[in-house]
Every structure is written in C-alpha cells, then in structure tokens.
Design an enzyme around this catalytic site. Structure first.
Site, PDB file in Angstrom:
ATOM      1  N   HIS A  41       0.817  -1.223   0.000  1.00  0.00           N
ATOM      2  CA  HIS A  41       0.000   0.000   0.000  1.00  0.00           C
ATOM      3  C   HIS A  41       0.848   1.270   0.000  1.00  0.00           C
ATOM      4  O   HIS A  41       0.343   2.355  -0.298  1.00  0.00           O
ATOM      5  CB  HIS A  41      -0.986  -0.011   1.183  1.00  0.00           C
ATOM      6  N   ASP A  87       0.395  -7.717   1.554  1.00  0.00           N
ATOM      7  CA  ASP A  87       0.761  -6.306   1.608  1.00  0.00           C
ATOM      8  C   ASP A  87       2.273  -6.117   1.643  1.00  0.00           C
ATOM      9  O   ASP A  87       2.791  -5.246   2.353  1.00  0.00           O
ATOM     10  CB  ASP A  87       0.111  -5.614   2.814  1.00  0.00           C
ATOM     11  N   SER A  95       4.615   2.726   7.901  1.00  0.00           N
ATOM     12  CA  SER A  95       4.303   1.561   7.065  1.00  0.00           C
ATOM     13  C   SER A  95       5.500   1.171   6.200  1.00  0.00           C
ATOM     14  O   SER A  95       6.100   2.013   5.533  1.00  0.00           O
ATOM     15  CB  SER A  95       3.108   1.863   6.162  1.00  0.00           C
TER      16      SER A  95
END
Length: 465
Positions: A118, A148, A222
């Site tokens: 992402h 992911d 992230s």
C-alpha cells in the site's frame, strides 16, 4: 583527750574492717559489661525471591544498525484532482501530483528494499532517501496485495547497510522490539515496546497472521522495520488499530518469515507461490465444541477437505482436530495460516492431529491454491478436463460449494455444485486466477456479469448490481 582520739580511731578501724568483710564475704558480686555501639541489624525480606537490581535492555546497537538500513519511500502519483473554476470554464482537467510517504527496509547490499504494497500502490514515480540523505529512484520488482508486501530496487554506487532476517516463529510474547521508520515525515524515528501477541488476524477471515506490538507506530511507519534487540528483522510494520488514524496503543507487523518467503518468490518466480493445506474449519472453544458434541476445546477442527489438495492426498478427514504443525502448537486458525504463509508449493509440513480420541502424525505436501470464494456464488476451483468434457465446455471453473446466503436462488435456477462458470464480466475464465483478476478489475459501479453452463447443459448469463 588521748583516750577519746584512740576510741575514735579504734571505732573507725573496726567499721572499716566490718565493711570490708561484708563486701568480700557477704554482698553478692556484680558483673560489669563494656557496651559498644550495636551493629546495624540485617533486615531480611519475607519473600524468598532474590531481589536483584533490574537492568534495562540496551537498544543502542540495534537502533543504530536498523536506522541506517531503513529508508524513506516517497510515492508520487498523478491524478486529475478536484476541478477548479478555471478548469470548469476551459473544459479541461489539470493533472496534479500527489505524494504519499512511507518506509522501507534494505535487505541486502545490492539495494533490494522491502516495503508495504500500500506504500507503493498506484505510484507513477518512486524515490528512496537513505539515512545519509542520498536519494535514488526506485523500481518495483514485484508486489503481493494479499500479504501487503512489495519489493523495490535502487541502483547505488556503493554497498548499502542492511538488516538480516530473524526467525519470526521464535519471537516470544513479552520480548522487547524496536519499530524504525519515518512517521509524519520525521525521518529515522525509533520507538520501543514489546510483542503483545502473535498470529493476530485483523480481517476476521483467518487469512492474516500479524505480530502485535505496543511500540508506537504512526502513518509513515508503514513498510518500516520491526527488529529485536539484536537488530534482526522480525516484521514489517503494516497497520495500526485506531479510531483517530494515529497510534493509540497497538500496531501490527507482517512476520519476517512470511515477508521473506514473498520476496524470495518474487525474485525467483516473478510472482508469489502460495502453498495451501487444503482444509476449512475453525478454532475450537467450549461453545464450538459443545455444538459439535466433542470434548476437545483446543486445536483446529477440520470441517471440510479440498478435493485433490495435499490434505486430501495425505488422508486428512472431516472431524480431525489439528493440534500442532511442525511441532508448533496451534490454538487458533491464524496460527495455522501464519505458519503455512511462510511456506511455498511443494513444501512438506508435519501435522499432529487428534482423531477419535487418539493422536496421529501426518505429513502433508502443500499444493497450489486452486480454489477461490467468488462473491454471490460461493467457492470455485479449477476445472479438470473431465469436468469440462461433461458440460461440453472448452474452458471454465467449477462451483464446488454454493454461497449459503444465495444457495436457494441458484438451485431454483438449475445451478448447483459442479456447474461450470465460463466468463466473468465478458472475460474468458480458464482458472481461479483469471476469475480473481476479473473481480479485481471490476469497478465499484460496474455490475457483476457471470456466464455459466447449468446442470442441464444450458448456457446462461446473470447480472448482479
């Protein structure tokens, strides 16, 4: 006068002799003890536990190594954006650049970088800034939306610092960890915490297996590193649990064993080779066990076995209870999926199962995933040649289990298990991979169009809005 003095002397002498005799022979003796300052008394604790001084862990070496191997990822995407008044009058739209940021982890000296899918999704341009402030353009080697995880590559003119992978299966609840990343564009930020839980599933579908930690993680973290006190990578920071969008206590990381398997597949095959066990079921507890009429309350109950899967070939049956996989105890489905997520097609796992009250050990070879849950339809799998021949179809996938909610609707229209789906949204379907791609490419406003051959051999089309 002389007589008086003599009498006084005699009396005094007699008194002295009498007193002396009394002191020596009659009065009891007294003992005199020399007193010294008393030593400080030793107070002993009532607990028998050794009261040793607590020594805080030293994170400095781990932090230094990780900071130099964690990078700042910038994702530039071009979008039309909101139309201005000038755009409205001119009848045009002006492309606008939007930037997203995240983190990444250098995993070897050649410039391969692991991050979240992402973080780099929908990018038109990617750049990576190292801890020494040098910036490079990055290319996407491959990505896997399911886990992911994405793999990037930069071409640097020097060997780069990197982190080594740890075995995330060996990480312990309560173990100290560091989260390293770039939250809110604050580069090279290190936070500390402990592992709060393992095999955490956030989707509710038992398809995920995150490491949960209370190290502070915020937007921008992230793709960053979760490392142990030795500076080894045990996870890729991916998500937070929050009602505000910022950290409120818990964060989640993809275990390093899963991340490592994904990027190795990308580097070797160009895609991810997902191996499956081939069962469906659920975690046992008191309520579920009572419903099933069994006494066991721990393990994974096998409710069904996928046709031609490794589990079926190894002899796993409905009603079996999986207790361990590769000597690792499993108490919830995410324990199982997390362990298998680090494996690939062809790997062999060792299962300890309970069947009719006795324990058995069974080796299962993981197979390629040939099943898919199709919205509104149910579970489908790749059709064999004889399946297609029976329906005189040249291509298609087979329905093996109808969606419980819509089963009556399908059956009223002559659609049942074994029916062949040949097309989805006008795309010819040869495998479950084709079906998954067709669903992924469908816009939110586009109806779902399914073409199939029913039990009577008739070709039909269904439109769902």
């Amino acid at each position: 006068m002389k007589k008086i003095l003599s009498l006084v002397l005699v009396s005094a002498l007699g008194g002295a002799l009498t007193l002396g005799a009394y002191k020596v022979f009659v009065e009891p003796k007294s003992e005199f003890v020399l007193t010294t300052p008393a030593a400080t008394p030793a107070f002993l604790p009532t607990s028998n536990v050794n009261n040793l001084a607590y020594e805080a862990p030293d994170f400095t070496v781990a932090a230094e190594n990780a900071v130099n191997a964690v990078v700042h990822v910038k994702n530039v995407s071009i979008s039309s954006g909101q139309m201005s008044l000038q755009d409205l009058f001119s009848g045009r739209t002006t492309p606008r650049a939007q930037m997203g940021t995240g983190s990444g982890v250098i995993i070897n000296s050649d410039g391969y970088i692991i991050t979240n899918n992402h973080v780099i999704n929908n990018s038109d341009e990617l750049s990576v800034t190292l801890n020494n402030n040098r910036t490079y353009k990055a290319e996407i080697v491959g990505s896997d939306p399911k886990t992911d995880i994405a793999l990037l590559k930069i071409d640097a003119d020097e060997d780069l610092p990197f982190v080594t992978f740890a075995d995330s299966d060996q990480a312990k609840i309560g173990e100290w960890v560091l989260a390293v990343g770039n939250p809110f564009n604050l580069t090279s930020t290190v936070t500390a915490g402990i592992i709060s839980a393992k095999a955490r599933d956030l989707s509710g579908t038992s398809s995920q297996s995150f490491i949960q930690t209370d190290a502070a993680v915020n937007p921008g973290n992230s793709g960053g590193a979760l490392v142990n006190t030795r500076g080894e990578l045990i996870g890729i920071n991916t998500a937070i649990s929050s009602q505000t969008g910022s950290y409120i206590g818990y964060s989640f990381a993809v275990p390093s064993n899963i991340a490592r398997r994904v990027i190795e597949d990308i580097m070797e095959f160009g895609n991810v080779q997902n191996g499956i066990l081939g069962i469906s079921g659920g975690s046992l507890n008191s309520e579920f066990s009572d419903k099933l009429g069994i006494n066991d309350t721990q393990g994974i109950y096998v409710d069904s076995v996928v046709e031609e899967s490794g589990a079926e070939k190894a002899g796993i049956k409905k009603g079996d209870i999986i207790k361990e996989i590769d000597n690792v105890k499993v108490s919830k489905f995410a324990d199982l999926t997390g362990h298998i997520g680090a494996k690939r097609v062809g790997d062999v796992v060792n299962l300890k199962i309970s069947r009719d009250g006795s324990l058995k050990t069974i080796n299962v070879t993981l197979t390629r995933n040939e099943t898919l849950t199709l919205p509104l339809v149910g579970r489908v799998k790749n059709a064999k040649h004889e399946d297609l021949k029976r329906f005189k179809a040249s291509n298609g996938i087979k329905i093996i289990e109808l969606d419980e909610k819509y089963a009556d609707y399908w059956k009223k229209n002559g659609v049942k298990e074994g029916t062949i789906i040949t097309s989805i949204n006008d795309t010819k379907i040869n495998s479950v991979d084709d079906a998954q791609e067709a669903i992924k490419n469908k816009s939110a406003y586009e109806p779902l169009r399914i073409e199939l051959i029913n039990a009577n051999g008739e070709k039909e089309r269904y439109n769902f809005r």
